[in-house]
Motif scaffolding. Structure first.
Motif, PDB file in Angstrom:
ATOM      1  N   ILE A  13     -25.431  48.024  -3.659  1.00 42.29           N
ATOM      2  CA  ILE A  13     -25.037  48.068  -5.058  1.00 42.29           C
ATOM      3  C   ILE A  13     -23.872  49.022  -5.256  1.00 42.29           C
ATOM      4  O   ILE A  13     -22.894  48.726  -5.935  1.00 42.29           O
ATOM      5  CB  ILE A  13     -26.224  48.486  -5.962  1.00 42.29           C
ATOM      6  N   THR A  16     -20.649  47.483  -3.900  1.00 45.02           N
ATOM      7  CA  THR A  16     -20.079  46.358  -4.645  1.00 45.02           C
ATOM      8  C   THR A  16     -19.558  46.753  -6.004  1.00 45.02           C
ATOM      9  O   THR A  16     -18.772  46.034  -6.595  1.00 45.02           O
ATOM     10  CB  THR A  16     -21.125  45.242  -4.834  1.00 45.02           C
ATOM     11  N   THR A  17     -19.962  47.935  -6.526  1.00 45.77           N
ATOM     12  CA  THR A  17     -19.422  48.356  -7.812  1.00 45.77           C
ATOM     13  C   THR A  17     -18.152  49.156  -7.646  1.00 45.77           C
ATOM     14  O   THR A  17     -17.481  49.466  -8.617  1.00 45.77           O
ATOM     15  CB  THR A  17     -20.446  49.212  -8.595  1.00 45.77           C
ATOM     16  N   ARG A  73     -19.051  39.421 -11.841  1.00 43.66           N
ATOM     17  CA  ARG A  73     -20.150  40.223 -11.293  1.00 43.66           C
ATOM     18  C   ARG A  73     -19.574  41.394 -10.517  1.00 43.66           C
ATOM     19  O   ARG A  73     -18.393  41.404 -10.164  1.00 43.66           O
ATOM     20  CB  ARG A  73     -21.034  39.365 -10.382  1.00 43.66           C
ATOM     21  N   ASP A  74     -20.420  42.372 -10.231  1.00 36.98           N
ATOM     22  CA  ASP A  74     -19.951  43.550  -9.497  1.00 36.98           C
ATOM     23  C   ASP A  74     -19.278  43.168  -8.188  1.00 36.98           C
ATOM     24  O   ASP A  74     -18.185  43.636  -7.879  1.00 36.98           O
ATOM     25  CB  ASP A  74     -21.125  44.495  -9.196  1.00 36.98           C
ATOM     26  N   GLU A  75     -19.928  42.304  -7.435  1.00 35.28           N
ATOM     27  CA  GLU A  75     -19.427  41.983  -6.104  1.00 35.28           C
ATOM     28  C   GLU A  75     -18.134  41.179  -6.144  1.00 35.28           C
ATOM     29  O   GLU A  75     -17.296  41.282  -5.236  1.00 35.28           O
ATOM     30  CB  GLU A  75     -20.486  41.248  -5.276  1.00 35.28           C
ATOM     31  N   SER A  78     -15.114  43.514  -7.474  1.00 35.40           N
ATOM     32  CA  SER A  78     -14.708  44.526  -6.493  1.00 35.40           C
ATOM     33  C   SER A  78     -13.550  44.066  -5.614  1.00 35.40           C
ATOM     34  O   SER A  78     -12.906  44.873  -4.952  1.00 35.40           O
ATOM     35  CB  SER A  78     -15.901  44.909  -5.611  1.00 35.40           C
ATOM     36  N   GLU A 105     -21.369  44.557 -18.703  1.00 42.23           N
ATOM     37  CA  GLU A 105     -21.676  45.747 -17.905  1.00 42.23           C
ATOM     38  C   GLU A 105     -20.917  45.736 -16.582  1.00 42.23           C
ATOM     39  O   GLU A 105     -20.496  46.790 -16.089  1.00 42.23           O
ATOM     40  CB  GLU A 105     -23.187  45.851 -17.659  1.00 42.23           C
ATOM     41  N   ALA A 106     -20.730  44.560 -15.997  1.00 43.43           N
ATOM     42  CA  ALA A 106     -19.958  44.465 -14.753  1.00 43.43           C
ATOM     43  C   ALA A 106     -18.505  44.877 -14.995  1.00 43.43           C
ATOM     44  O   ALA A 106     -17.899  45.569 -14.163  1.00 43.43           O
ATOM     45  CB  ALA A 106     -20.016  43.046 -14.193  1.00 43.43           C
ATOM     46  N   ARG A 109     -18.409  48.726 -15.386  1.00 43.27           N
ATOM     47  CA  ARG A 109     -18.550  49.409 -14.100  1.00 43.27           C
ATOM     48  C   ARG A 109     -17.273  49.281 -13.267  1.00 43.27           C
ATOM     49  O   ARG A 109     -16.862  50.222 -12.585  1.00 43.27           O
ATOM     50  CB  ARG A 109     -19.755  48.853 -13.330  1.00 43.27           C
ATOM     51  N   PHE A 110     -16.659  48.106 -13.322  1.00 46.34           N
ATOM     52  CA  PHE A 110     -15.416  47.871 -12.588  1.00 46.34           C
ATOM     53  C   PHE A 110     -14.318  48.845 -13.026  1.00 46.34           C
ATOM     54  O   PHE A 110     -13.657  49.475 -12.201  1.00 46.34           O
ATOM     55  CB  PHE A 110     -14.972  46.420 -12.818  1.00 46.34           C
TER      56      PHE A 110
END
Length: 248
Positions: A13, A16-17, A73-75, A78, A105-106, A109-110
Protein backbone atom coordinates in the motif's frame (compact mmCIF):
# COMPACT_ATOMS: atom_id res chain seq x y z
CA UNK A 1 2.38 -15.62 9.71
CA UNK A 2 -0.52 -13.18 10.04
CA UNK A 3 1.83 -10.40 11.19
CA UNK A 4 4.14 -11.02 8.22
CA UNK A 5 1.20 -10.96 5.83
CA UNK A 6 -0.11 -7.68 7.26
CA UNK A 7 3.34 -6.14 7.11
CA UNK A 8 3.72 -7.14 3.48
CA UNK A 9 0.31 -5.72 2.64
CA UNK A 10 1.16 -2.40 4.29
CA UNK A 11 4.39 -2.28 2.33
CA UNK A 12 2.49 -2.73 -0.92
CA UNK A 13 0.00 0.00 0.00
CA UNK A 14 2.81 2.41 0.91
CA UNK A 15 4.61 1.69 -2.34
CA UNK A 16 1.56 2.17 -4.53
CA UNK A 17 0.58 5.49 -2.95
CA UNK A 18 4.00 6.96 -3.70
CA UNK A 19 4.77 8.82 -6.92
CA UNK A 20 7.26 7.29 -9.36
CA UNK A 21 7.93 10.50 -11.25
CA UNK A 22 11.65 10.22 -10.50
CA UNK A 23 12.06 7.46 -13.06
CA UNK A 24 9.99 9.43 -15.57
CA UNK A 25 12.14 12.51 -14.96
CA UNK A 26 15.31 10.55 -15.70
CA UNK A 27 13.81 9.57 -19.05
CA UNK A 28 12.76 13.16 -19.78
CA UNK A 29 9.15 12.02 -19.95
CA UNK A 30 6.14 13.61 -18.26
CA UNK A 31 3.34 11.10 -17.79
CA UNK A 32 -0.09 12.67 -17.54
CA UNK A 33 -3.43 11.11 -16.54
CA UNK A 34 -6.44 13.00 -17.93
CA UNK A 35 -9.81 12.22 -16.38
CA UNK A 36 -12.61 11.21 -18.76
CA UNK A 37 -16.11 10.50 -17.52
CA UNK A 38 -19.34 12.11 -16.28
CA UNK A 39 -17.52 14.79 -14.25
CA UNK A 40 -16.20 16.29 -17.51
CA UNK A 41 -18.08 17.68 -20.50
CA UNK A 42 -18.31 16.48 -24.08
CA UNK A 43 -14.94 16.92 -25.82
CA UNK A 44 -13.34 18.51 -22.72
CA UNK A 45 -11.13 15.52 -21.91
CA UNK A 46 -10.25 14.92 -25.56
CA UNK A 47 -9.27 18.55 -26.11
CA UNK A 48 -7.18 18.56 -22.93
CA UNK A 49 -5.29 15.44 -23.97
CA UNK A 50 -4.65 16.69 -27.51
CA UNK A 51 -3.53 20.13 -26.33
CA UNK A 52 -1.10 18.72 -23.78
CA UNK A 53 0.35 16.26 -26.29
CA UNK A 54 0.81 19.12 -28.78
CA UNK A 55 3.25 20.75 -26.33
CA UNK A 56 5.91 18.18 -27.19
CA UNK A 57 6.84 14.49 -27.37
CA UNK A 58 7.89 14.43 -23.72
CA UNK A 59 4.22 14.40 -22.71
CA UNK A 60 2.67 10.92 -22.61
CA UNK A 61 -1.04 11.24 -21.90
CA UNK A 62 -3.62 8.58 -20.98
CA UNK A 63 -7.30 8.76 -20.12
CA UNK A 64 -8.31 7.57 -16.66
CA UNK A 65 -11.77 7.00 -15.22
CA UNK A 66 -14.32 4.43 -14.16
CA UNK A 67 -15.11 3.34 -17.72
CA UNK A 68 -11.59 3.70 -19.09
CA UNK A 69 -8.98 0.95 -19.34
CA UNK A 70 -7.16 2.71 -16.49
CA UNK A 71 -9.20 3.55 -13.41
CA UNK A 72 -8.26 6.11 -10.75
CA UNK A 73 -6.55 4.09 -8.04
CA UNK A 74 -3.40 4.35 -5.96
CA UNK A 75 -1.52 1.80 -8.00
CA UNK A 76 -2.44 3.33 -11.36
CA UNK A 77 -1.85 6.97 -10.41
CA UNK A 78 1.59 6.05 -9.06
CA UNK A 79 2.72 5.64 -12.68
CA UNK A 80 1.98 9.30 -13.49
CA UNK A 81 3.50 12.68 -12.72
CA UNK A 82 0.36 14.78 -13.23
CA UNK A 83 -3.37 14.19 -12.88
CA UNK A 84 -5.70 16.49 -14.85
CA UNK A 85 -9.33 17.23 -14.04
CA UNK A 86 -10.72 19.01 -17.14
CA UNK A 87 -13.76 21.23 -17.59
CA UNK A 88 -17.31 19.98 -17.14
CA UNK A 89 -20.93 21.07 -16.99
CA UNK A 90 -22.77 23.31 -14.53
CA UNK A 91 -23.70 20.77 -11.83
CA UNK A 92 -20.68 20.73 -9.52
CA UNK A 93 -22.18 18.51 -6.76
CA UNK A 94 -23.24 15.87 -9.32
CA UNK A 95 -19.81 15.95 -10.95
CA UNK A 96 -18.13 15.44 -7.59
CA UNK A 97 -20.50 12.62 -6.62
CA UNK A 98 -19.78 10.86 -9.91
CA UNK A 99 -16.10 10.59 -9.03
CA UNK A 100 -16.84 8.46 -5.96
CA UNK A 101 -15.11 8.51 -2.59
CA UNK A 102 -12.42 5.96 -3.47
CA UNK A 103 -11.25 7.91 -6.53
CA UNK A 104 -11.31 11.19 -4.62
CA UNK A 105 -9.14 9.73 -1.88
CA UNK A 106 -6.77 8.20 -4.44
CA UNK A 107 -6.34 11.64 -6.05
CA UNK A 108 -5.69 13.24 -2.65
CA UNK A 109 -3.08 10.64 -1.73
CA UNK A 110 -1.42 11.00 -5.14
CA UNK A 111 -1.01 14.76 -4.78
CA UNK A 112 -0.07 14.62 -1.11
CA UNK A 113 2.73 12.16 -1.96
CA UNK A 114 4.21 14.54 -4.53
CA UNK A 115 2.06 14.34 -7.66
CA UNK A 116 0.78 17.29 -9.68
CA UNK A 117 -2.89 18.25 -10.09
CA UNK A 118 -4.23 20.52 -12.83
CA UNK A 119 -7.85 21.59 -12.59
CA UNK A 120 -9.38 23.68 -15.39
CA UNK A 121 -12.70 25.48 -14.73
CA UNK A 122 -14.94 22.65 -13.40
CA UNK A 123 -11.74 20.83 -12.47
CA UNK A 124 -10.78 23.82 -10.33
CA UNK A 125 -14.20 23.94 -8.65
CA UNK A 126 -13.89 20.22 -7.86
CA UNK A 127 -10.52 20.76 -6.16
CA UNK A 128 -12.01 23.13 -3.56
CA UNK A 129 -12.69 22.54 0.11
CA UNK A 130 -16.06 20.81 -0.22
CA UNK A 131 -14.79 18.74 -3.16
CA UNK A 132 -11.51 16.90 -3.46
CA UNK A 133 -10.12 19.25 -0.82
CA UNK A 134 -6.78 20.20 -2.37
CA UNK A 135 -7.30 23.79 -1.22
CA UNK A 136 -9.23 24.87 1.87
CA UNK A 137 -11.36 27.57 0.28
CA UNK A 138 -14.53 27.29 -1.76
CA UNK A 139 -14.39 28.72 -5.28
CA UNK A 140 -16.93 31.15 -6.71
CA UNK A 141 -17.63 32.19 -10.28
CA UNK A 142 -15.91 35.24 -11.74
CA UNK A 143 -19.13 36.04 -13.65
CA UNK A 144 -20.68 39.27 -12.37
CA UNK A 145 -17.67 40.26 -10.27
CA UNK A 146 -16.89 44.02 -10.01
CA UNK A 147 -14.92 45.15 -13.05
CA UNK A 148 -15.37 41.86 -14.92
CA UNK A 149 -17.11 42.34 -18.29
CA UNK A 150 -19.01 39.02 -18.39
CA UNK A 151 -22.41 38.77 -16.67
CA UNK A 152 -23.68 35.42 -18.00
CA UNK A 153 -22.46 31.87 -18.51
CA UNK A 154 -22.00 32.40 -22.24
CA UNK A 155 -18.77 31.13 -23.78
CA UNK A 156 -16.46 34.01 -24.60
CA UNK A 157 -12.82 35.13 -24.60
CA UNK A 158 -11.62 37.30 -21.73
CA UNK A 159 -8.57 39.46 -21.25
CA UNK A 160 -5.98 38.23 -18.77
CA UNK A 161 -2.42 38.97 -17.76
CA UNK A 162 -0.79 35.54 -17.89
CA UNK A 163 2.79 35.11 -16.69
CA UNK A 164 3.26 38.84 -17.20
CA UNK A 165 1.81 38.96 -20.74
CA UNK A 166 -1.57 40.25 -21.87
CA UNK A 167 -3.52 37.33 -23.38
CA UNK A 168 -7.11 36.58 -24.25
CA UNK A 169 -8.33 33.12 -23.29
CA UNK A 170 -11.50 31.02 -23.58
CA UNK A 171 -13.85 31.45 -20.61
CA UNK A 172 -17.15 29.90 -19.61
CA UNK A 173 -18.33 30.53 -16.04
CA UNK A 174 -14.92 29.84 -14.53
CA UNK A 175 -13.94 30.72 -10.95
CA UNK A 176 -11.50 33.19 -9.49
CA UNK A 177 -8.83 31.89 -7.12
CA UNK A 178 -8.36 32.83 -3.45
CA UNK A 179 -5.09 33.76 -1.81
CA UNK A 180 -4.48 31.19 0.94
CA UNK A 181 -3.65 32.10 4.53
CA UNK A 182 -0.56 29.91 4.28
CA UNK A 183 1.22 31.31 1.25
CA UNK A 184 3.99 28.70 1.13
CA UNK A 185 4.03 27.30 -2.40
CA UNK A 186 1.43 29.82 -3.58
CA UNK A 187 1.93 31.72 -6.83
CA UNK A 188 -0.29 33.92 -8.96
CA UNK A 189 0.03 32.72 -12.54
CA UNK A 190 -2.62 34.90 -14.18
CA UNK A 191 -5.13 37.63 -13.34
CA UNK A 192 -8.36 38.77 -14.95
CA UNK A 193 -8.54 42.37 -16.14
CA UNK A 194 -10.11 43.43 -12.81
CA UNK A 195 -7.18 42.01 -10.83
CA UNK A 196 -8.94 38.84 -9.60
CA UNK A 197 -6.77 35.76 -9.81
CA UNK A 198 -7.48 33.67 -12.94
CA UNK A 199 -4.86 30.96 -12.37
CA UNK A 200 -2.77 30.03 -9.37
CA UNK A 201 -0.41 27.44 -7.96
CA UNK A 202 -0.91 25.92 -4.51
CA UNK A 203 0.83 23.33 -2.35
CA UNK A 204 -0.89 20.22 -1.01
CA UNK A 205 1.37 17.95 1.02
CA UNK A 206 4.42 17.31 -1.16
CA UNK A 207 2.46 17.94 -4.34
CA UNK A 208 1.60 20.93 -6.50
CA UNK A 209 -1.90 22.06 -7.46
CA UNK A 210 -2.55 24.44 -10.38
CA UNK A 211 -6.07 25.76 -10.86
CA UNK A 212 -7.35 27.89 -13.74
CA UNK A 213 -10.70 29.63 -14.20
CA UNK A 214 -10.37 30.07 -17.98
CA UNK A 215 -9.45 27.27 -20.41
CA UNK A 216 -5.82 27.57 -21.61
CA UNK A 217 -6.29 24.20 -23.36
CA UNK A 218 -9.18 25.36 -25.59
CA UNK A 219 -8.48 24.71 -29.28
CA UNK A 220 -9.77 26.28 -32.50
CA UNK A 221 -12.94 24.15 -32.50
CA UNK A 222 -14.04 25.70 -29.19
CA UNK A 223 -13.56 29.22 -30.52
CA UNK A 224 -15.34 28.51 -33.79
CA UNK A 225 -18.30 26.80 -32.10
CA UNK A 226 -18.72 29.76 -29.74
CA UNK A 227 -18.40 32.28 -32.57
CA UNK A 228 -15.25 33.78 -31.09
CA UNK A 229 -12.65 35.09 -33.56
CA UNK A 230 -9.64 32.78 -33.82
CA UNK A 231 -7.47 35.87 -33.41
CA UNK A 232 -8.45 35.82 -29.72
CA UNK A 233 -7.09 32.31 -29.22
CA UNK A 234 -3.83 32.37 -27.22
CA UNK A 235 -0.67 30.55 -28.18
CA UNK A 236 0.61 27.45 -26.40
CA UNK A 237 2.52 29.50 -23.83
CA UNK A 238 -0.47 29.58 -21.45
CA UNK A 239 -0.90 25.82 -21.21
CA UNK A 240 2.87 25.35 -21.26
CA UNK A 241 3.20 27.65 -18.25
CA UNK A 242 0.62 25.59 -16.35
CA UNK A 243 2.31 22.27 -17.12
CA UNK A 244 5.69 23.79 -16.30
CA UNK A 245 4.53 24.70 -12.79
CA UNK A 246 3.52 21.08 -12.24
CA UNK A 247 6.77 19.32 -13.07
CA UNK A 248 9.59 21.69 -12.15
Amino acid sequence: MIIKTMTAALTVITATTGVVSSSNAKEGIVRVAVYRGPASCEDCSETMRQSIMALGPEYRVDYVGAKEKIDIRDETLSKYDIYVQPGGGQDIPAAFESLGDQRVEAIRRFVKAGGGFFGSCMGAYLASGSGIGLIDDELESEVGRPGFPVNSIISTAVSTRWSGRKQTVFFQDGPYMPEPKDRSGFKKIATYQNGDIAAARYRFGKGVVVLTGPHPEADTSWFREAGIPISKMPDQSLLRSVMGELHK
